[in-house]
Design a protein around this motif. Structure first.
Motif, short mmCIF file in Angstrom:
data_model
loop_
_atom_site.label_atom_id
_atom_site.label_comp_id
_atom_site.label_asym_id
_atom_site.label_seq_id
_atom_site.Cartn_x
_atom_site.Cartn_y
_atom_site.Cartn_z
N LYS A 2 95.17 74.84 28.99
CA LYS A 2 95.33 73.69 28.13
C LYS A 2 95.23 74.13 26.67
CE LYS A 2 93.68 69.18 27.08
NZ LYS A 2 92.80 68.09 27.33
N GLU A 4 94.60 73.48 22.80
CA GLU A 4 93.85 72.56 21.95
C GLU A 4 94.57 72.42 20.62
OE1 GLU A 4 89.87 74.01 21.64
OE2 GLU A 4 89.63 74.16 23.81
N ARG A 5 94.00 71.56 19.78
CA ARG A 5 94.60 71.29 18.48
C ARG A 5 94.70 72.57 17.63
NH1 ARG A 5 93.17 69.56 13.22
NH2 ARG A 5 94.64 68.01 12.43
N ALA A 64 101.99 70.57 21.96
CA ALA A 64 100.54 70.75 22.16
C ALA A 64 99.75 69.84 21.25
CB ALA A 64 100.16 72.21 21.93
N SER A 67 99.84 66.39 22.70
CA SER A 67 98.99 66.34 23.89
C SER A 67 97.52 66.28 23.48
CB SER A 67 99.21 67.55 24.77
OG SER A 67 100.51 67.54 25.30
N ALA A 68 97.15 67.03 22.47
CA ALA A 68 95.76 67.03 22.00
C ALA A 68 95.39 65.66 21.41
CB ALA A 68 95.56 68.13 20.96
N ARG A 69 96.32 65.04 20.72
CA ARG A 69 96.06 63.70 20.17
C ARG A 69 95.89 62.68 21.27
NH1 ARG A 69 100.25 63.35 15.10
NH2 ARG A 69 99.12 64.80 13.77
N ALA A 71 94.89 63.26 24.32
CA ALA A 71 93.65 63.55 25.04
C ALA A 71 92.43 63.03 24.30
CB ALA A 71 93.53 65.05 25.27
N THR A 72 92.48 63.00 22.97
CA THR A 72 91.32 62.54 22.20
C THR A 72 91.28 61.01 22.05
OG1 THR A 72 92.50 62.84 20.10
CG2 THR A 72 91.13 64.67 20.88
#
Length: 73
Positions: A2, A4-5, A64, A67-69, A71-72
């Motif tokens: 995965k 990350e930001r 990515a 996706s990170a946004r 997920a948060t």
């Protein structure tokens, strides 16, 4: 794995750096004269390949980052 930001920002940064440096390279290459034809062919292939790599890395970085946004949230 995965991403990350921070990984996304690195990918985007590398993509931007590639574009900036190879646009400069294109300008410098256009200013040369009297080189053999193979010189221009080889450098044109190098430029195209590296700009494609920049596009792929940029796309992965943006994906990515999105996706990170998500997920948060």
């Amino acid at each position: 794995m995965k991403l990350e930001r921070k990984h996304a920002l690195v990918l985007i940064g590398i993509a931007v750096w590639n574009v900036v440096t190879y646009v400069t390279f294109i300008k410098n290459l256009a200013g040369t004269e009297g080189r053999p034809k193979g010189y221009y062919i080889a450098h044109t292939v190098l430029i195209v390949v590296n700009l494609v790599i920049a596009a792929v890395l940029g796309k992965w970085g943006v994906k990515a980052l999105k996706s990170a946004r998500i997920a948060t949230d």
